[in-house]
Design a protein around this motif. Structure first.
Motif, PDB file in Angstrom:
ATOM      1  N   TYR A 197       0.870  -1.169   0.000  1.00  0.00           N
ATOM      2  CA  TYR A 197       0.000   0.000   0.000  1.00  0.00           C
ATOM      3  C   TYR A 197       0.912   1.224   0.000  1.00  0.00           C
ATOM      4  O   TYR A 197       1.595   1.509   0.991  1.00  0.00           O
ATOM      5  N   GLU A 198       0.929   1.926  -1.110  1.00  0.00           N
ATOM      6  CA  GLU A 198       1.916   2.971  -1.326  1.00  0.00           C
ATOM      7  C   GLU A 198       1.504   4.310  -0.721  1.00  0.00           C
ATOM      8  O   GLU A 198       0.323   4.596  -0.529  1.00  0.00           O
ATOM      9  N   LYS A 199       2.516   5.113  -0.491  1.00  0.00           N
ATOM     10  CA  LYS A 199       2.307   6.505  -0.103  1.00  0.00           C
ATOM     11  C   LYS A 199       2.147   7.328  -1.376  1.00  0.00           C
ATOM     12  O   LYS A 199       2.968   7.245  -2.288  1.00  0.00           O
ATOM     13  N   THR A 200       1.081   8.098  -1.443  1.00  0.00           N
ATOM     14  CA  THR A 200       0.850   8.961  -2.597  1.00  0.00           C
ATOM     15  C   THR A 200       0.665  10.401  -2.131  1.00  0.00           C
ATOM     16  O   THR A 200       0.615  10.682  -0.918  1.00  0.00           O
ATOM     17  N   ALA A 201       0.543  11.291  -3.088  1.00  0.00           N
ATOM     18  CA  ALA A 201       0.355  12.702  -2.747  1.00  0.00           C
ATOM     19  C   ALA A 201      -0.943  12.933  -1.989  1.00  0.00           C
ATOM     20  O   ALA A 201      -1.071  13.894  -1.222  1.00  0.00           O
TER      21      ALA A 201
END
Length: 441
Positions: free
Chosen positions: A267-271
């Motif tokens: 689960y990625e970090k996004t803006a």
């Protein structure tokens, strides 16, 4: 006859207190280690007595990880949690190691859930705002975008606080021990305290049997100006013979387990991330608030979990129900095996609501959680001991170790006592009209 006389002489010698300490700490768990370190760092002579070995699995600090959290319903608990933040940072700076991985904590669930052992979902907002602490609100959809959850009810809400994190249990204990040793703390293991006495309202005398299991023990008597009892679930083994009093304890046999996670699921970090971390798959600690099934306390829907931590097993997340169906009054009643009911409920929750997590546990762990009737600490002086004996016990305390160690030091060694509000933790308080401290016949 000669042998008999020698035995009498030896018995008399043993009953004479050895060199006097400024403080004797009874119980070598995290609170005892923190207190011993704080007192010794101030230049005092400290003896710490541990019934088993240090770093044992017999009490409340077993396993590898605990939560540091600041989201509390009660004002006084929120205040203490905030005060603990800097003390943890100070301890990390002194030790030169990281003790907390600060990933934050996501509380989520039914916003109408009223109250349980961890409070409720939305009431902490008032304290977070009062204390100027950051938080982020999430919808049910947000939660499922940020974390590996599925099938959450649409009315669920979430609350993420960044000042929270995962505590490295074993490293914290080792750091407190090592720093205490550098300050001169003397430690006795396999030291079962039989009696704590206040002599003439001034001196403390502690009688101890020392010897490892299966071997003969030898009785020793130690003297001190003051004493702290931090024996956790075993505290009544000290209070009953020493003061003819006992606490009304409800000791929970807690069961948790580690579950394998998909190492390729990220689960990625996004803006636009409301939880600004990357997760494999969990980004942070989490806790679900929801009402029990069928109004049955055994069927709890309070669940919690941790992300993978660097010091833990790879691709494993610890997940559990925050409940115990096996509750005892004395640690000797403890059973050695995990509670299958708790494992089964957790496995069901994972199957229904988690993504990328095997719902069959890889291994399980247990610990004893020492509860009072109101789920609060005891942090007070023993009655009628001239403020010479202080006591701490209670569950959910690991997150405040540096603070409680400081408070106990201030209670006994600072002229004005402690600077912190501990009025809610009196040993003489009553809950539902019944005293938590009762006489022993």
């Amino acid at each position: 006859s000669r042998l008999t006389n020698l035995q009498i002489v030896f018995s008399i010698i043993k009953s004479i207190p050895m060199s006097k300490y400024d403080l004797i700490v009874v119980g070598g768990g995290p609170m005892g280690l923190a207190t011993a370190y704080n007192v010794a760092k101030a230049g005092n002579k400290v003896l710490l007595l541990e019934r088993f070995t240090l770093f044992n699995q017999s009490g409340s600090s077993s396993d590898m990880v605990r939560m540091f959290r600041t989201m509390y319903t009660e004002d006084f608990m929120a205040d203490l949690a905030k005060d603990s933040i800097q003390l943890w940072k100070d301890l990390e700076a002194e030790a030169g190691v990281e003790l907390i991985v600060r990933t934050g904590l996501l509380n989520f669930g039914d916003p109408d859930y009223v109250d349980g052992p961890e409070g409720n979902l939305l009431s902490p907002i008032r304290n977070l705002e009062r204390l100027g602490m950051k938080y982020e609100k999430l919808s049910s959809e947000d939660i499922m975008k940020e974390m590996p959850f599925k099938n959450l009810p649409p009315f669920y809400k979430g609350l993420w606080a960044p000042d929270n994190g995962c505590i490295n249990v074993s490293l914290t204990l080792r750091v407190l021990f090592d720093m205490g040793q550098k300050c001169g703390v003397e430690v006795k293991q396999y030291a079962a305290v039989k009696l704590v006495e206040v002599i003439n309202d001034s001196d403390i005398r502690v009688t101890v049997d020392i010897g490892s299991p299966g071997h003969n023990t030898t009785e020793f008597v130690y003297a001190a100006d003051k004493c702290v009892i931090t024996a956790g679930a075993y505290i009544n083994d000290i209070l009953e013979p020493s003061f003819k009093l006992k606490l009304n304890l409800d000791i929970w046999e807690m069961t948790s387990a580690y579950y394998a996670c998909d190492p390729l699921l990220v689960y990625e970090k996004t803006a636009n991330s409301k939880i600004p971390f990357e997760g494999h798959p969990f980004k942070c600690m989490w806790f679900q608030f929801a009402k029990e099934d069928n109004d049955d306390w055994r069927e709890s829907n309070l669940y919690y979990g941790f992300p993978q931590v660097p010091w833990g097993p790879p691709n494993m997340a610890r997940i559990a129900v925050d409940n115990a169906v096996r509750r005892i009054q004395n640690p000797e009643q403890r059973k050695p095996l995990p509670v299958s009911h708790c494992i089964d409920r957790t496995s069901k929750f994972i199957k229904e609501h988690a993504i990328g997590v095997n719902n069959q546990p890889t291994f399980s762990v247990t610990c004893l959680q020492t509860n009072l009737p109101d789920n609060m600490f005891v942090l007070d002086y023993m009655p009628n001991c001239s403020n010479k004996v202080a006591v701490f016990t209670g569950g959910w305390g690991f997150k405040m170790i540096p603070l409680i160690g400081r408070i106990l030091k201030e209670m006994l060694f600072d002229p004005n006592g402690t600077q912190y509000d501990i009025s809610h933790f009196k040993i003489t308080r009553s809950v539902d009209g019944k005293s938590i401290l009762v006489p022993v016949c």
